[in-house]
Write a protein that holds these residues in place. Structure first.
Motif, PDB file in Angstrom:
ATOM      1  N   SER A  44      -5.985 -14.018  -5.008  1.00 28.32           N
ATOM      2  CA  SER A  44      -7.031 -13.283  -4.294  1.00 28.32           C
ATOM      3  C   SER A  44      -6.478 -11.938  -3.853  1.00 28.32           C
ATOM      4  O   SER A  44      -5.404 -11.880  -3.244  1.00 28.32           O
ATOM      5  N   GLY A  45      -7.214 -10.880  -4.131  1.00 30.52           N
ATOM      6  CA  GLY A  45      -6.777  -9.554  -3.701  1.00 30.52           C
ATOM      7  C   GLY A  45      -6.671  -9.452  -2.198  1.00 30.52           C
ATOM      8  O   GLY A  45      -5.788  -8.780  -1.667  1.00 30.52           O
ATOM      9  N   ASP A  46      -7.557 -10.142  -1.470  1.00 28.11           N
ATOM     10  CA  ASP A  46      -7.533 -10.109  -0.006  1.00 28.11           C
ATOM     11  C   ASP A  46      -6.259 -10.747   0.548  1.00 28.11           C
ATOM     12  O   ASP A  46      -5.744 -10.332   1.576  1.00 28.11           O
ATOM     13  N   ALA A  47      -5.759 -11.768  -0.125  1.00 29.94           N
ATOM     14  CA  ALA A  47      -4.572 -12.479   0.352  1.00 29.94           C
ATOM     15  C   ALA A  47      -3.287 -11.704   0.089  1.00 29.94           C
ATOM     16  O   ALA A  47      -2.238 -12.049   0.614  1.00 29.94           O
ATOM     17  N   ALA A  48      -3.355 -10.652  -0.723  1.00 26.73           N
ATOM     18  CA  ALA A  48      -2.156  -9.866  -1.036  1.00 26.73           C
ATOM     19  C   ALA A  48      -1.790  -8.915   0.102  1.00 26.73           C
ATOM     20  O   ALA A  48      -0.788  -8.235   0.031  1.00 26.73           O
ATOM     21  N   VAL A  71      -4.126 -11.534 -10.890  1.00 29.07           N
ATOM     22  CA  VAL A  71      -3.409 -11.823  -9.646  1.00 29.07           C
ATOM     23  C   VAL A  71      -3.034 -10.500  -8.985  1.00 29.07           C
ATOM     24  O   VAL A  71      -3.070  -9.443  -9.622  1.00 29.07           O
ATOM     25  N   TRP A  72      -2.657 -10.575  -7.713  1.00 23.62           N
ATOM     26  CA  TRP A  72      -2.270  -9.391  -6.956  1.00 23.62           C
ATOM     27  C   TRP A  72      -0.920  -9.626  -6.307  1.00 23.62           C
ATOM     28  O   TRP A  72      -0.570 -10.754  -5.966  1.00 23.62           O
ATOM     29  N   THR A  73      -0.179  -8.559  -6.124  1.00 24.92           N
ATOM     30  CA  THR A  73       1.110  -8.641  -5.453  1.00 24.92           C
ATOM     31  C   THR A  73       1.347  -7.379  -4.642  1.00 24.92           C
ATOM     32  O   THR A  73       1.012  -6.278  -5.086  1.00 24.92           O
ATOM     33  N   LYS A  74       1.899  -7.542  -3.450  1.00 24.70           N
ATOM     34  CA  LYS A  74       2.273  -6.403  -2.609  1.00 24.70           C
ATOM     35  C   LYS A  74       3.753  -6.145  -2.839  1.00 24.70           C
ATOM     36  O   LYS A  74       4.578  -7.053  -2.669  1.00 24.70           O
ATOM     37  N   GLN A  75       4.072  -4.915  -3.229  1.00 25.82           N
ATOM     38  CA  GLN A  75       5.449  -4.569  -3.548  1.00 25.82           C
ATOM     39  C   GLN A  75       5.840  -3.246  -2.902  1.00 25.82           C
ATOM     40  O   GLN A  75       4.990  -2.400  -2.618  1.00 25.82           O
ATOM     41  N   HIS A  76       7.118  -3.068  -2.704  1.00 28.55           N
ATOM     42  CA  HIS A  76       7.653  -1.798  -2.218  1.00 28.55           C
ATOM     43  C   HIS A  76       7.328  -0.720  -3.240  1.00 28.55           C
ATOM     44  O   HIS A  76       7.289  -0.994  -4.448  1.00 28.55           O
ATOM     45  N   GLN A  77       7.089   0.485  -2.784  1.00 33.08           N
ATOM     46  CA  GLN A  77       6.722   1.577  -3.699  1.00 33.08           C
ATOM     47  C   GLN A  77       7.780   1.817  -4.779  1.00 33.08           C
ATOM     48  O   GLN A  77       7.466   2.283  -5.871  1.00 33.08           O
ATOM     49  N   ASP A  78       9.033   1.464  -4.506  1.00 32.33           N
ATOM     50  CA  ASP A  78      10.083   1.612  -5.513  1.00 32.33           C
ATOM     51  C   ASP A  78       9.825   0.729  -6.742  1.00 32.33           C
ATOM     52  O   ASP A  78      10.231   1.068  -7.856  1.00 32.33           O
TER      53      ASP A  78
END
Length: 185
Positions: free
Chosen positions: A72-76, A6-13
């Protein structure tokens, strides 16, 4: 144990914390940071509702909110300044699916109908009061309507209730450093 990518977009912190502490749990402060004060205040009520309804399997004691993931990596979404995309390999049993269309309805403080007849009944009730779902939810003048709306949200986890497509995000209670296979800035 079956695993899934799975993929997740997160703050750099979050990435910094993962490297330092080995794990991350979502917090109220993190949501406020990521969404901004105004947007966070609009979603925290529904995040509180969601956090109280999710299975607690794999939930650490210090976890307050779930972490959103995509299959999906694209959806992240694309990485942007200050954010990182994390590719994770996790135990499938730790992920709870959340229907995208139903979650969108909840974010808009909308009623999730059981079926078309229920949708018509609810629309007529709202029209009789001259309010929208969002107005009824956000106002203190319609507690019974608000309760009906919130109770309908339990259909988020009822696969027999269809709203939009069956596309889903996933949520889990934490990210562990050992799950990270790739980090893209």
């Amino acid at each position: 144990m079956e695993t899934i990518t799975v993929w997740t977009k997160q703050h750099q912190d979050v990435w910094t914390n993962l490297e330092r502490d080995g794990r991350h749990v979502a917090s109220r402060a993190g949501i406020r940071r990521d969404l901004g004060e105004e947007d966070a205040s609009l979603v925290l009520a529904v995040y509180d509702w969601l956090a109280g309804r999710l299975p607690t399997a794999g939930k650490p004691a210090d976890a307050v909110y779930p972490v959103w993931v995509s299959r999906s990596g694209d959806a992240a979404m694309l990485p942007g300044p200050g954010f990182v995309i994390l590719e994770l390999q996790v135990d499938l049993g730790l992920i709870t699916d959340v229907n995208i269309a139903k979650w969108g309805a909840i974010l808009n403080y909308s009623y999730i109908p059981a079926d078309e007849a229920d949708a018509r009944r609810h629309r007529k009730r709202m029209e009789a009061h001259g309010v929208s779902d969002a107005k009824a939810f956000m106002s203190r003048f319609y507690p019974e309507l608000k309760e009906e709306i919130v109770q309908s949200w339990d259909r988020l986890f009822d696969d027999s209730v269809q709203l939009g497509s069956g596309a889903a995000y996933g949520v889990l209670w934490e990210i562990r450093r050992e799950w990270v296979k790739c980090a893209t800035r």
